[in-house]
Structure formats: C-alpha cells, structure tokens
Design a protein around this motif. Structure first.
Motif, PDB file in Angstrom:
ATOM      1  N   SER A  22      -2.732  -3.330  -6.512  1.00 39.08           N
ATOM      2  CA  SER A  22      -3.643  -2.987  -5.426  1.00 39.08           C
ATOM      3  C   SER A  22      -3.063  -3.466  -4.111  1.00 39.08           C
ATOM      4  O   SER A  22      -2.284  -4.424  -4.072  1.00 39.08           O
ATOM      5  CB  SER A  22      -5.010  -3.646  -5.657  1.00 39.08           C
ATOM      6  N   ARG A  23      -3.425  -2.829  -3.029  1.00 45.32           N
ATOM      7  CA  ARG A  23      -3.073  -3.356  -1.707  1.00 45.32           C
ATOM      8  C   ARG A  23      -4.008  -4.503  -1.324  1.00 45.32           C
ATOM      9  O   ARG A  23      -3.726  -5.267  -0.419  1.00 45.32           O
ATOM     10  CB  ARG A  23      -3.179  -2.257  -0.648  1.00 45.32           C
ATOM     11  N   ASP A  24      -5.142  -4.587  -2.011  1.00 42.61           N
ATOM     12  CA  ASP A  24      -6.136  -5.621  -1.744  1.00 42.61           C
ATOM     13  C   ASP A  24      -5.882  -6.825  -2.637  1.00 42.61           C
ATOM     14  O   ASP A  24      -5.335  -6.697  -3.733  1.00 42.61           O
ATOM     15  CB  ASP A  24      -7.538  -5.058  -1.989  1.00 42.61           C
TER      16      ASP A  24
ATOM     17  N   ASP B 272       1.019 -12.045  -5.422  1.00 41.77           N
ATOM     18  CA  ASP B 272       1.153 -11.335  -4.141  1.00 41.77           C
ATOM     19  C   ASP B 272       2.616 -10.973  -3.926  1.00 41.77           C
ATOM     20  O   ASP B 272       3.492 -11.838  -3.962  1.00 41.77           O
ATOM     21  CB  ASP B 272       0.658 -12.211  -2.990  1.00 41.77           C
TER      22      ASP B 272
ATOM     23  N   TYR C 188      -6.401   4.456  -2.763  1.00 43.56           N
ATOM     24  CA  TYR C 188      -6.271   4.553  -1.311  1.00 43.56           C
ATOM     25  C   TYR C 188      -6.154   5.995  -0.840  1.00 43.56           C
ATOM     26  O   TYR C 188      -5.773   6.250   0.296  1.00 43.56           O
ATOM     27  CB  TYR C 188      -5.086   3.699  -0.849  1.00 43.56           C
TER      28      TYR C 188
ATOM     29  N   SER D   9      -8.499   0.194  -5.686  1.00 38.74           N
ATOM     30  CA  SER D   9      -8.952  -0.104  -4.333  1.00 38.74           C
ATOM     31  C   SER D   9      -9.959  -1.241  -4.285  1.00 38.74           C
ATOM     32  O   SER D   9     -10.145  -1.853  -3.248  1.00 38.74           O
ATOM     33  CB  SER D   9      -9.599   1.144  -3.716  1.00 38.74           C
ATOM     34  N   SER D  10     -10.628  -1.519  -5.406  1.00 38.57           N
ATOM     35  CA  SER D  10     -11.679  -2.532  -5.381  1.00 38.57           C
ATOM     36  C   SER D  10     -11.925  -3.062  -6.781  1.00 38.57           C
ATOM     37  O   SER D  10     -11.538  -2.449  -7.774  1.00 38.57           O
ATOM     38  CB  SER D  10     -12.988  -1.927  -4.840  1.00 38.57           C
TER      39      SER D  10
ATOM     40  N   ARG E 173      -3.258 -13.944  -9.771  1.00 38.61           N
ATOM     41  CA  ARG E 173      -2.847 -13.059  -8.688  1.00 38.61           C
ATOM     42  C   ARG E 173      -1.364 -13.277  -8.389  1.00 38.61           C
ATOM     43  O   ARG E 173      -0.879 -14.405  -8.369  1.00 38.61           O
ATOM     44  CB  ARG E 173      -3.675 -13.305  -7.444  1.00 38.61           C
TER      45      ARG E 173
ATOM     46  N   THR F 193       1.416  -4.712   0.363  1.00 40.19           N
ATOM     47  CA  THR F 193       1.286  -3.545   1.222  1.00 40.19           C
ATOM     48  C   THR F 193       1.825  -2.289   0.558  1.00 40.19           C
ATOM     49  O   THR F 193       2.543  -2.352  -0.442  1.00 40.19           O
ATOM     50  CB  THR F 193       2.024  -3.789   2.555  1.00 40.19           C
TER      51      THR F 193
ATOM     52  N   LEU G 265      -8.128  -8.470  -4.204  1.00 40.46           N
ATOM     53  CA  LEU G 265      -9.099  -8.407  -5.295  1.00 40.46           C
ATOM     54  C   LEU G 265      -9.602  -9.800  -5.692  1.00 40.46           C
ATOM     55  O   LEU G 265      -9.492 -10.217  -6.852  1.00 40.46           O
ATOM     56  CB  LEU G 265      -8.485  -7.707  -6.512  1.00 40.46           C
TER      57      LEU G 265
ATOM     58  N   SER H  85      -0.728  -7.593  -5.819  1.00 40.92           N
ATOM     59  CA  SER H  85      -1.195  -7.048  -4.546  1.00 40.92           C
ATOM     60  C   SER H  85      -0.056  -7.063  -3.537  1.00 40.92           C
ATOM     61  O   SER H  85       0.893  -7.836  -3.645  1.00 40.92           O
ATOM     62  CB  SER H  85      -2.377  -7.864  -4.009  1.00 40.92           C
TER      63      SER H  85
END
Length: 1000
Positions: free
Chosen positions: A408-410, A425, A333, A387-388, A423, A301, A412, A299
């Motif tokens: 993903s940007r999220d 980041d 997105y 996205s999700s 995860r 930006t 999750l 994940s």
C-alpha cells in the motif's frame, strides 16, 4: 522457434509471436506439423485445401503460402538459400521440428515415455508423464482452420489425445486417486459420447468417489444417446457399471483419493533484473518463523517497487506454502475502479474451488466462507495496492499457518494496531542499487559516463519504475549520449514543476513518463493516452482496435511498441495492462486531450460482441437481444459456441468494469444494455456476484438519467437473481420497487412481469392468498394490454398456486388454457413448465399414467433447449410418477434431478428433489435413508424460507420417525408440519408429489 498446432496454429520466434496473414498459411503449416516430420506432397496439400475443385492457380498459391511461411519462420535465412525448417522433399514439403519446438511431437514423446513407464510397472511415473503430455493441448487441433476440422490427420491426432485421456484416467483410478481422474474421464466422455467403455469408466469413477447421482446421470444420458442416435440399448460393459452402482458395489476410496483441495498458484511472474532490497528481503524472511497469522504491510510511494519486492519474496518462499498462493491487485489508488473487498472475496472463493453459484451474496458471509476454507491450510496471500484497512480486513485469514502480505502507499496503522501487522516501509532505492539497476538495464554506456548515470538515477527519483522507463528510453536511442538524455529530462522536470505549484512529490517520476511519452511517434502516443480511458484490468487487441480506431493488427503493433517502451506490460497471452501510476498518467493526458470518443467506440464494440456471443450460445432467443449496429471494426471471433463462451469468460472482468464505468460517465444506455445482455450468461455460469454488481451500477445509472423503464427492468432482474438463490425476502423487496417504477413510467409489460414474479416469490414463501392476488392482478393487466405470452405465464403460475391449495379442478382449468396459449405463440419452454405442473395435478387426482406422460413431454421440450433447471423439474416429476406406478427407474430420475439442481445452485429445487428422494426411500422401506434425505431438504428449505418444502420435509420426517419407533421425534415433526400447513393454508402434501411456479 516454437510452433503450436494443438489448439490454434501459432508460432513464436523467441518470445515474439509470428503473424500469419492468411488462413491458408496456417492450414499449410498445420498440415505439415501433423505429418510429424514426414513429407507431404503437393497433390495431398492441394486436395486438403481445396478438395475436388481446386483453382487453376492452386500450385502457385500453395508455393506462395510456403514462401511467406519461410520468410516469417526463418527471417534471418539468406535469400535463395535452402530452407532448413520447410525444405522441399520430392514433390512436396516437410516440417523439420523436434519435441522442443513442436507441441505435437512433445505430446507424442511424453506419451511414449508414459507407455514405457507403464510397461515396467511404474504407474505413478506413467500418470505424471501423461498429465504433462496432456498439458500440451490448448484446444482442438488446428482449431482456427475450420476447413480442416474433418481432415483424417486432424481426426487421428484428436483420437491420440482421447486415448491419452482414457489411459490417464485408468492410471489415476488404479493409483487410488479418483478425484484427480474425474476431469480427464469427463473430458474423454464429452469428446466421444458414444464410447460405451469410456462411459462405463466414468460411471465406475463417480461411484468410487461417492457421487452416485452423477453416475446415474451419466448412464441415463448415455442410454438416451445410444437409443436416439444408434437405435440400440447399452452394451454389457455399460450395463454392468450401472448395475454395480445400483447394488452399491462401488470400490472403497483410499484416503489419498478423496477430493483434492484446490491449490491456486496466482503469483504474477517474478520481476526480471531485480536489484537490491537485501535488507527488506531478510526482514520478510524473518516472518516465516511466526506460529500465527502474519501480515506484512509493505508501504511506500508509487513506483518505489512494493509489488516487485512482494512478488520476488513470494516466489522465494512459495514452496513453504503447499496449499497454494492467492494474489489480487486491489487497485486501491484507482479513483474510479478499485476492487471492493466483496469482489476480491468472490474471486478468492472461486479460486479455492467454490462454484460461482455457491458464492454468498453478502460480503460478511463470503468472508466467513473464505476463512473456513483457509482453516488448517498453509497458504500465502498477497494483497497488492490496498488503499485502506477496510479494503483489506475482510480478506485476512483467521487461521494459523497462513501468511498475508499487503502492499500500500498508506502506512495502514489499523493493521498494525488491531491485527499485529509487521510494517515494512520502503524508501527510495539506495543510490548504489539505483546505479546497479541502470547498469544492468542499459549496459556499458553507464560506465562510459558515470556522472551522467548518477544524475539519471537522481532524475528518476531512484524509483524502480521510473528507472526502468528511462533505461528503455536510453536503449531506444543508442546514438544519443546519456549526458544529452539527462539534460533533456531535466528540462522536462522543470516544466512539470512549474505546472505543479503544490510541489508534487511524484514530479520526478512524472517527468520520466512525460519525457518517454514525448519520444513516442504520435500514433503510439495517442494509443497510450486512450488506454487511460480503458476501464478494465487489461486489454486485448480487438478492444484496443475499437479504442484506437484502427485495425486489429495495427492495434497489436501499437501495444507492442508501448510494451517495448515499458509503458504497458504483457499480461498473459495476447493481453496487456498498465501499472497503476502509468494508468493515472495516461488518464491525465486523455483528459487534457479531450478525446473521449474512443470509450464510446469500445463500449459499442463490447456491446455488439456480447450480444453476438449470446445469440451464438442461445440462437432461439435471438429476438431477446435486439442486436445493435455492428461497429465498422473487426469483431472477435464469437461465431461458434466454444469461442463465444471463451470470449465471455476472458472478458468478464472488463465487461463488469465497463458497466461500472459507463454508469458514471454519461453512457447509461451502454451500462443498461450490457447488463441486460449478459444476465443469462452471468446467472447460468454461476457469476451471481458480478450479476448483482452490474445490475446495481446499471440501475443507479438509469435512475440518474430518469430512465424509469430501464430501472424497472433491472430491478426485476435483480429480484429474479435473488429468487433463484432462495433469497425471497430480498427478491420481494426489489419487486416492490420494480412495480413502483413500472407504474411511474406506464410500462404495463414490466408491471405484469414484476407482479407475476412477486406471485412466484409469495408462492415459495407459502403466502398463497397473497400470491394468487398478485397473479390475478397481473392476469387482468396482461389481458387488458393483449400480452399473450405474459398471460400464458400468469395462468400457469396461478394453476400452480391452486394445486398447492388442493384446488385441482381450478388448477387444471388454468393450466390447460396456459398450454393452449403457449402452443399458439410457439412458447415451447413455457409449455414445458406448465406441463410439469399439469403432471402434478393429474397425479394429485390419481391419474398417474397421464401425469407421467405430461412429465415426459415436458422433459423432451426442455432437452431441446438449454433450460437445465426445467429439465430437473421434469425429471423430479417423472421420477415421482414412475415410482407411484411401480417403476424403479424413477429413483434414478430423482437422483439426476437433484444433481442438476445442485450444479445450478437452485436451492429451492434442491429442497424439492431432496424431499422427493426421501419419500422414495420411505416407500421402499428405507426409513433411515428417508430421514437423512428429508433432514437435508429441511435444512435447505429453512435456509431459503420455502414453507411448503419445510412442511413436506416435516411430514416425511414424521413418517420416518414412526417407522423407526421414535415417538417423540414423530410428534415433534407432526406438530411442525401441521403448524406450517395451517399458516400457509395448504392441505398435507401427498407423498411423492411436488411442483413449482416459473418466474417471468
């Protein structure tokens, strides 16, 4: 320099394609290439180009072609110096090329190496070399120079490929790798349909692979061609192959020759000049030791390099996943065009070898099939731009050995909590890595002003995407000091910050985009803005030309200029795509600009090209497509069937996206017209998922705009698609909606069609009284409106219902009237369907010779068209009649029918032909084989709810159980058959007799 002639004539200088401005240039280059380095005289070239009637200026024109070729292929050659690539040789020219620069010579070199390997007994190496040689071919030689299609050199080179295909097939069979040989053998037979040796080779391969039905189909198709075109019977080699299949003398298949799993390799190209992320790559490496499914959720930006990291790592570890790699950009997105989980599953299933027509319509069923196919495999799956969790969850495998990477940007959190994801980041690039990337991209100028380089990295927010765009901007302005560029960029950033009172965290990257965009010449800037309106995943020059309102060459130039500025990316041969952040920025600019006419032009172009392509593929149905007015711009070449099919296949994703876009952007008419135009292509090609999605979007658009007539038509189509998939309950539901819509808008034709199709569905479900009532209502309506084609269809379907009910006299009356109407309006396909049913009625009345004649007549009509499903129905009817007359050839026809139904995904036909084969086995005294065939047919019939074929299967299983002295099973199946027949109000089916209704 690379030159391609095994396909379209193309050339590249490095990675830059060479543009030829005339077909004459391509023809001359192609002829010289086919000569393999030998000189070709001017008279030979002139004769090839103009035949017996060359113009007076032929020599001058030829010299001009050669001059322009030299300029394009040797742009750095000094003026008046001797050409090294296209020198004069005597009274002509030669092409100086090698196996490294010309695909034909590469093919021949590899072919010769294969022959040498075969000579010393190394068949495996020979097969590998031939496979590599055949990969050089991209189509027919000189495919875009039609005037040379019959040239002796073109024919000779095509023959070289046919020989290589045949040799490759033989080697694969000898190695016990039958499944790998089949595509090559099938292609060789398609290229030379009268080659009996090739047909025999394919028959033996099918038999070895256990595909006896396909073997029979090849033999009978070859026999028909030989009789029709040469007036001869099959020769001894072809007959011997057929006889071996009849006697079940197929060779034993070695374990390694069983059908090979599809091994997809879908990873995008690795990212050039990748810098840093060593810690993240190490953490990903640590996941490889896990014994269970691992999901790594990257994940961060937008523009931080999630995709680049995932793709770089995937390429590093791909060899550890021998069953392949799946990749998809979920576009999570993209506010208007994200990829739904169901659509992604459909793509993955096709990549894993599931034919399009067998892809389930329900998302949960697709997920089940997907997980089943992954069971026991070791695969790498990259789900990019999710996205999700909801978008991702159905795409997760359920088996150990597979590894999934999600970007993903999220964050999750649901993947971590429920699925045990690790995860990772991603933060901005460390400052040192950002500087290293700029130095690698820009070069020594960074060392000349390190302070400006530091500031440039910060201005780009240390985002890799922004750094690459800024670096390209610096390279495009070599005389501008980095300090000046950084200052200008700072001003741009402040301007954007003032416009964004909310403090957009992406202001830095937007500033880079904005500044880079403002350096573009206005035509390129306009092209970039307009690309923000393009709804599909990628764009090719013809669609871009419509969007930009330019010629195709100009559109290609604009796309290349944007690619050079890193504002678009190359996306396969001649195609371009936008990073999702750049797409969002371009869309923002397009909305501010207010120029939306480009979308309308592009939709017009897509619609007209799609209609033209469908007319090319189905010329007899020209009136059905109501060709729209041609846009005043060049169209893609879709004038021959192969080109039309290729364009539809290449643009399918864009066309589906266009319908979804048009449906919600005030282009409802385009959404409806595109969907209706593409129905036959989508259902015929097995693209059922796309067909349902497009029709749903178009129906919603029609409903929003109050176009009830279009809504009725689309609902009818959706019902037809469900019906062909054996989903009769859903079909009946949509037909009810279609009837209601048609009545609301007073569209009698649509109402008639829906009523007729509802009768068709009720007939499959065994609701004969309801079916007859709907059909009689439709008959009254079409007689009142004078719709004779509809009347012919309804009469035919009513005749089928009466036949199923045992009312043979009533059936014959309706069917003969239907035949008269079909002939009066030249509806030959309709006539053929009715003849099939009439054949079954004649058989039911004991007139077997007449029955066989009707089926043969229907088969002839179907084979003159593209109606493969109808052909299978006629073969099934003909086979049953022939067997009843004592002709053993009928069994081959039944096998051929079953093969066609399965290829088309027509489940109702599969159940029908399966029962016919079971009855044929029973009549021949093979109760075990009969039981097997009827059991398979019963499974299909139950799955789709076909009550008549269920009863027929139970009846056949009763007879088989009695013959095998299994009294308990016989009683069970007898009771089941009687219960169903009582329920549907039909007599017991006569053995080896069947039939069907036809949808409107």
């Amino acid at each position: 320099m690379r030159i391609q002639v095994l396909g379209t004539v193309r050339a590249w200088l490095g990675e830059q394609p060479v543009e030829f401005t005339s077909a004459g240039q391509r023809a001359v280059l192609g002829l010289l290439a086919l000569a393999g380095g030998q000189p070709v005289t001017r008279p030979e070239l002139i004769d090839s180009l103009w035949g017996d009637d060359p113009p007076a200026s032929a020599v001058n024109v030829l010299q001009t072609y050669v001059k322009h070729l030299r300029r394009r292929l040797e742009p750095d050659r000094p003026a008046r110096s001797r050409s090294l690539l296209l020198p004069h040789v005597g009274d002509g020219y030669a092409l100086r090329a090698t196996a490294d620069t010309l695909d034909l010579l590469c093919f021949r070199h590899l072919h010769a190496q294969a022959a040498a390997a075969r000579h010393v007994g190394d068949d495996r190496r020979a097969a590998a070399l031939l496979e590599q040689a055949l990969r050089q071919w991209q189509g027919a030689p000189l495919a875009d120079v039609p005037q040379l299609a019959g040239h002796p050199k073109v024919v000779a080179v095509a023959a070289e490929r046919a020989a290589a295909l045949a040799r490759y097939g033989e080697l694969k069979i000898a190695l016990g790798e039958v499944a790998e040989a089949l595509p090559a053998l099938e292609e060789a037979v398609a290229a030379q349909p009268l080659d009996e040796a090739g047909q025999a080779r394919l028959i033996r391969a099918y038999a070895a692979a256990g595909r006896r039905a396909d073997a029979f189909e090849v033999y009978h198709a070859a026999r028909r061609r030989l009789a029709d075109e040469l007036g001869v019977d099959p020769g001894p080699e072809l007959r011997a192959a057929h006889d071996a299949v009849l006697r079940a003398e197929a060779p034993v298949i070695a374990a390694e020759s069983r059908p090979r799993r599809h091994v997809p390799a879908q990873l995008p190209a690795d990212v050039p000049d990748f810098v840093g992320r060593d810690g993240e790559l190490a953490r990903l490496d640590a996941l490889l030791g896990s014994p269970t499914v691992v999901i790594s959720a990257l994940s961060g930006t937008a523009g931080v390099g999630k995709t680049a990291l995932a793709v770089r790592w995937a390429h590093r570890v791909r060899t550890g996943f021998p069953d392949g790699q799946l990749y998809i950009n979920l576009r999570g997105y993209d506010a208007e065009r994200p990829v739904a989980a169901g659509e992604a599953l459909a793509r993955f299933l096709r990549s894993l070898g599931v034919p399009g027509q067998e892809v389930p319509l329900d998302t949960d069923e697709r997920a089940d099939r997907y997980r089943s196919l992954l069971d026991g495999r070791r695969m790498l799956i990259v789900l990019d731009n999710a996205s999700s969790v909801a978008q991702v969850r159905p795409l997760l495998p359920g088996t150990a050995g597979c590894l999934t990477v999600v970007t993903s940007r999220d964050a999750l959190p649901g993947l971590v909590a429920r699925h045990g994801a690790r995860r990772l980041d991603l933060d901005l690039l460390p400052h040192a890595d950002a500087l290293a990337l700029l130095r690698r991209l820009i070069g020594p100028r960074c060392d000349q002003d390190p302070a400006a380089t530091d500031e440039l990295a910060e201005r780009c927010a240390r985002l890799p995407l922004a750094l690459r765009v800024a670096a390209e901007l610096a390279l495009s302005r070599p005389s501008v000091p980095l300090r000046q560029l950084v200052g200008e960029l700072a001003d741009e950033r402040r301007r954007l910050s003032m416009l964004d009172a909310g403090g957009d965290p992406e202001t830095g990257v937007r500033a880079v985009f904005s500044f880079s965009y403002r350096q573009l010449p206005e035509p390129a800037a306009r092209a970039f803005r307009l690309l923000g309106l393009h709804p599909g995943p990628d764009v090719e020059p013809y669609a871009a030309a419509a969007l930009f309102d330019t010629g195709v060459a100009r559109a290609r130039d604009l796309l290349e200029s944007l690619a050079a500025a890193h504002l678009v990316q190359h996306h396969g041969s001649g195609r371009y795509a936008l990073h999702d952040l750049l797409r969002a920025y371009a869309s923002e600019l397009a909305l501010l600009d207010g120029d939306e006419t480009g979308t309308a032009r592009m939709l017009d172009a897509w619609l007209h090209t799609a209609q033209t392509a469908m007319i090319t593929l189905h010329p007899a149905e020209r009136d059905r497509y109501r060709l729209s007015t041609a846009p005043p711009l060049p169209m893609p070449p879709v004038g021959d069937p192969m080109a039309a099919q290729m364009w539809l296949d290449d643009e399918r994703g864009n066309l589906a996206a266009a319908v979804a876009y048009a449906a919600v952007h005030d282009h409802s008419a385009h959404a409806v017209a595109l969907t209706v135009t593409l129905l036959r292509y989508l259902e015929g090609g097995g693209h059922v998922a796309e067909a349902i999605a497009m029709h749903t979007h178009a129906r919603d658009a029609a409903r929003r705009t109050g176009d009830t007539a279009a809504e009725a038509q689309l609902l009818n189509n959706i019902a037809l698609i469900y019906s062909q998939q054996g989903r009769f309950a859903q079909a009946a539901e949509y037909l009810g909606y279609a009837i209601d819509a048609a009545r609301r808008c007073g569209d009698a034709a649509a109402e008639t069609r829906a009523l007729g199709n509802l009768g068709h569905v009720d007939a499959w479900l065994g609701r004969y009284e309801s079916a007859a009532a709907h059909l009689r209502e439709a008959l009254a309506l079409c007689r009142r409106t004078g719709d004779r084609p509809a009347e012919a269809r309804v009469l035919g379907n009513l005749g089928q219902i009466y036949r199923r009910q045992g009312r043979h006299a009533d059936a014959e009356t309706h069917l003969r009237r239907s035949v008269e109407l079909c002939r009066s309006i030249s509806d030959h396909i309709g006539e053929a369907y009715v003849l099939v049913t009439l054949g079954h009625v004649e058989a039911g009345r004991g007139r077997l010779i007449d029955a066989a004649d009707h089926h043969r007549a229907a088969l002839t009509l179907f084979r003159r068209s593209t109606e493969r499903g109808g052909e299978a129905l006629a073969l099934d009817g003909l086979g049953t009649a022939e067997l009843a007359l004592g002709d053993a050839a009928g069994f081959d026809h039944l096998l051929e029918a079953l093969t066609i139904f399965r290829r088309l995904g027509e489940r109702a036909g599969e159940a029908q032909a399966g029962n016919s084969i079971g009855e044929a086995h029973a009549a021949a005294g093979r109760p075990g084989a009969a039981r097997e065939a009827h059991t398979a047919a019963l499974s299909v019939a139950r799955e789709i709810g076909d009550r008549y074929e269920q009863a027929r299967a139970h009846s056949g299983l009763t007879a088989a159980a009695e013959a095998l002295a299994d009294g308990t099973a016989a009683a069970t199946h007898r009771d089941a058959a009687e219960a169903i027949l009582t329920e549907i109000g039909a007599p017991r089916p006569a053995p080896i007799l069947t039939g069907t209704t036809r949808p409107a």
